[in-house]
Design an enzyme around this catalytic site. Structure first.
Site, mmCIF file in Angstrom:
data_model
loop_
_atom_site.group_PDB
_atom_site.id
_atom_site.type_symbol
_atom_site.label_atom_id
_atom_site.label_comp_id
_atom_site.label_asym_id
_atom_site.label_seq_id
_atom_site.Cartn_x
_atom_site.Cartn_y
_atom_site.Cartn_z
ATOM 1 N N GLU A 59 -7.113 -0.025 -1.271
ATOM 2 C CA GLU A 59 -5.697 -0.387 -1.347
ATOM 3 C C GLU A 59 -5.017 0.571 -2.309
ATOM 4 O O GLU A 59 -5.555 0.876 -3.381
ATOM 5 C CB GLU A 59 -5.541 -1.831 -1.827
ATOM 6 C CG GLU A 59 -4.103 -2.272 -2.089
ATOM 7 C CD GLU A 59 -4.032 -3.699 -2.627
ATOM 8 O OE1 GLU A 59 -4.887 -4.526 -2.237
ATOM 9 O OE2 GLU A 59 -3.132 -3.979 -3.447
ATOM 10 N N GLU A 87 4.458 -1.451 -8.458
ATOM 11 C CA GLU A 87 4.577 -2.872 -8.735
ATOM 12 C C GLU A 87 5.258 -3.012 -10.092
ATOM 13 O O GLU A 87 4.877 -2.346 -11.057
ATOM 14 C CB GLU A 87 3.206 -3.559 -8.776
ATOM 15 C CG GLU A 87 2.524 -3.678 -7.425
ATOM 16 C CD GLU A 87 1.163 -4.349 -7.525
ATOM 17 O OE1 GLU A 87 1.015 -5.456 -6.987
ATOM 18 O OE2 GLU A 87 0.270 -3.745 -8.151
#
Length: 766
Positions: free
Chosen positions: A142, A147
């Site tokens: 991933e 974020e």
């Protein structure tokens, strides 16, 4: 916005990191969100219920209230709805390019600004198009490009997830003083190339990673740069709450008339070079060096080496002079680690034996839990956890263990003193960790892989050139290697007039048990019809290999050839060690080979756990917390699964075995023994492998049963009513019960798992 962020990269390169490797000429796809609605040709909506991952609160859907285009921007908006009965519902948006725009390598860039408020987690990130290729998350990999927590909008995270156990590499970048990522747009990007991934914010390269891996437990590492050598797609979403970011509170605004709960995306762009050199080597890791004192102790005896930690409502303190330690508790909290005393950065080396010891006592009789964890590998236990019974008099405790995992310079000694029914003060002294010897791996024998295969790297995915564990004899200058396409097949291209024995690919020392039947099998095809010979034990088999055209993997839509399947049975009379030799020399043909197995011929193997976890895998969803070990009672081995939290769905913890064969029309009997120190329900199924199409049909039906603190025996019978399936998954699911999470630590122990074909006249019941 017409301009790109590439000019920023050059200006920022003097500040930090490496300048961008891409120019405007490398742009291959973009979405400026200048239309009236989101393009269905480019994006998919995702639909998920609350709690689907990370204990998040929102549901995802395709509502125009959550995801829409406004003033040249994509807007993803989180919403809160208060129901008449007092319950609260949260909705948000999550979109992706899966199946529409997937890329291997390149620069992935977005200009956006994030929502602000406690509990919001916006993300710009990537996942593989075929998540099953290297295995379920985190093995598949991933890439989190951006974020930002809603309560810390000046702090950016860029993260790479990989491995089994779960590992990650994370970079953190702060906005310039007086700025944040919510009040203005910023450009976030990742540049992903074979052997290196770089994170950028407004042109500043703030993190670079080149050390990652992927593997399944008990198997070897897949050849680097896996898993980051496959197509990934782009995801944009705003999560509400979760185990990392925390949850909304009274300060969190969902007012749609403000921007508080909205992520604005000005554009998404992808840049790619025409080609990439994938012939890269994983960087050599520096050796793990352990400092020891004159007595051989690896534990540091400075006050600064120890740390007192609290969580989950714990309250207390610790006093130490570096050698003696007193842990005082005011509130024990609701977690075993609510009161925790640790020494971090303890190095352990693979292949060594260790002794861990200490003296301890308490003001009143009580327990504590100790162990040595690996914080950089999901806190996996290198030793423990051991529940220690403490008396009021000083007592010495000593434990021996072996380090079987990769060397790690950052392990952690832990004393967990919370949530055990006591606030009594604990005293610890004379903590020692010392090497006692080395593990003799040669004495352990070759064994088999967790799926029961006696052949290592039978799918040609591991090691240098993807040929680890294989020995090659090549006396005629044949071209021998592994294909670079997704199929990853062994190929042998022989010169004309080459004989079969001129090119031999083999593995030696396969250990087989007497009286058991083994299946020898593989898949193969060739560019022209030819023959191959297989030698194993005292048998020699020669098989005709049919010609199949090999499509050009560089052409869009090219489908791999479907090879022929070859299979035999072999039953040794006594325990034996054999070699498997593949004689692959051909008269000018190229032969392709894959999926080589020598495996016990049984529906379920190693159901007595005599060979440890061989054949078995413990699957744990990120929402759960679980570990397993092989235990022994009166000479019988079992698997004990200790569950700290189940996650919110039944399938989030599974003891499973892949590759089981069920034949149409045959009746089977399933039996096992089980117990649990907490009475609860679990369930079992023999089910279809739905990895590719999400069809997990339970051939056996879903069999639910109650486990109690006492051993019980269970059995069922069923008839396989569908077509023969050689890839059935046997699962025992131990997650949530009726979608209700269990957060109380408990242990389920299982033994004597059998799936037996029943004779037609045996009176089998359905």
């Amino acid at each position: 916005m017409a301009s790109t962020a590439l000019a920023l990269a050059a200006a920022a390169s003097a500040q930090q990191g490496k300048p961008s490797a891409y120019t405007d000429a490398d742009l291959v796809w973009q979405d400026d969100f200048n239309g009236k609605k989101l393009s269905a040709k480019d994006w998919n909506f995702e639909f998920h219920e609350p709690g689907w991952v990370n204990a998040e609160l929102q549901s995802y859907g395709d509502s125009a209230k959550n995801t829409y285009i406004k003033d040249g921007c994509l807007v993803i908006q989180a919403l809160k709805k208060e129901n008449k009965d007092g319950t609260v519902e949260y909705t948000s948006g999550r979109i992706n390019t899966m199946g529409k725009h997937e890329f291997t390598y390149g620069r992935f860039e977005a200009r956006l600004r994030v929502p602000t408020g406690q509990g919001f987690l916006p993300a710009f990130w990537m996942m593989p198009g075929d998540e099953s290729y290297y295995g379920q998350w985190p093995k598949c990999g991933e890439i989190d490009i951006m974020e930002v927590m809603g309560q810390e909008t000046d702090k950016l995270y860029g993260t790479l997830h990989f491995g089994e156990p779960h590992s990650q590499a994370q970079g953190i970048h702060y906005a310039e003083e007086g700025h944040n990522f919510a009040d203005e747009f910023h450009v976030f990007a990742v540049e992903w190339e074979p052997g290196e991934i770089r994170w950028y914010c407004d042109g500043v390269n703030y993190k670079t990673v080149n050390d990652w891996f992927t593997k399944r437990p008990g198997f070897g590492e897949v050849t680097y740069p896996a898993p980051f050598d496959q197509p990934f797609y782009i995801i944009l979403n705003v999560a509400v709450g979760g185990s990392w970011v925390g949850y909304p509170d009274e300060t969190t605004s969902f007012d749609p008339s403000t921007d508080a709960a909205k992520m604005y995306v000005d554009y998404v762009k992808v840049y790619q070079k025409k080609s990439y050199d994938e012939d890269v080597d994983k960087p050599e890791r520096a050796p793990v060096v352990a400092a020891v004192d004159a007595s051989g102790n690896m534990v540091r005896e400075q006050k600064s080496a120890w740390e007192f930690l609290k969580a989950g409502g714990g309250a207390g303190s610790a006093e130490t002079d570096g050698k003696s330690h007193t842990i005082t508790t005011q509130n024990e909290g609701n977690l075993e680690y609510s009161i925790q005393y640790v020494q971090a950065n303890v190095p352990l080396n693979m292949g060594f034996k260790y002794r861990y010891s200490f003296d301890a006592w308490a003001d009143e009789e009580r327990t504590m839990i100790t162990g040595i964890s690996a914080p950089n590998n999901s806190y996996e236990r290198r030793f423990g956890d051991v529940k220690v019974k403490l008396g009021t008099k000083r007592q010495h405790y000593s434990y021996d263990f072996e380090m079987m995992a990769d060397s790690d310079p950052a392990c952690r000694i832990e004393f967990n003193c919370g949530a055990q029914g006591s606030r009594a003060t604990i005293h610890i002294a004379n903590v020692r960790l010392e090497k006692t010897g080395e593990i003799d791996f040669s004495a352990q024998g070759r064994g088999s892989l967790p799926d029961g295969n006696c052949i290592f790297n039978g799918q040609f995915q591991e090691g240098k050139g993807r040929l680890e564990h294989w020995e090659i004899v090549n006396g005629v200058g044949a071209s021998v290697g592994v294909t670079k396409d997704k199929a990853r097949m062994l190929f042998v291209e022989s010169p004309k007039k080459a004989r079969p024995e001129d090119v031999i690919v083999r593995q030696t020392g396969l250990e087989l048990e007497g009286g058991k039947t083994y299946t020898v099998k593989f898949d193969a095809f060739a560019t022209k019809t030819t023959y191959l010979t297989v030698k194993f034990a005292d048998q020699t088999k020669t098989e005709r290999v049919m010609a199949l055209p090999r499509p050009d993997p560089s052409k869009p839509g090219a489908k791999p050839a479907v090879p022929g399947h070859y299979e035999w049975k072999y039953t040794p009379a006594a325990d034996t060690t054999i070699d498997l030799e593949l004689l692959l020399g051909t008269d000018g043909a190229t032969i392709y080979l894959d999926n080589v197995y020598v495996k016990e011929n049984a529906v379920v193997i190693n159901g007595e756990f005599d060979r440890g976890m061989s054949g078995w895998e413990l699957y744990a969803h990120p929402n759960s917390s679980v570990s397993s070990e092989i235990t022994e009672t009166d000479g019988d081995k079992q698997v004990s699964v200790t569950i700290d939290k189940t996650g919110n769905l039944d399938w989030m913890i599974q003891l499973k075995q892949n590759g089981c064969l069920l034949e149409k029309g045959k009746t089977y009997r399933i039996s096992l023994r089980a117990k649990s120190d907490m009475e609860r329900m679990i369930m079992l199924a023999l089910q279809r492998d739905g990895t590719s199409d999400d069809n997990w049909f339970p051939y056996s039906n879903t069999l639910k049963f109650k486990v109690t603190p006492e051993w019980q025996s269970y059995d069922w019978t069923f008839t396989m009513g569908r077509d023969t399936d050689p890839n059935v998954i046997f699962t025992i699911s131990m997650g949530a019960v009726s979608d209700k999470m269990i957060n109380k630590t408990h242990t389920i122990t299982i033994d004597s798992i059998r799936v037996e074909e029943m004779e037609k006249d045996s009176g089998a019941r359905k």
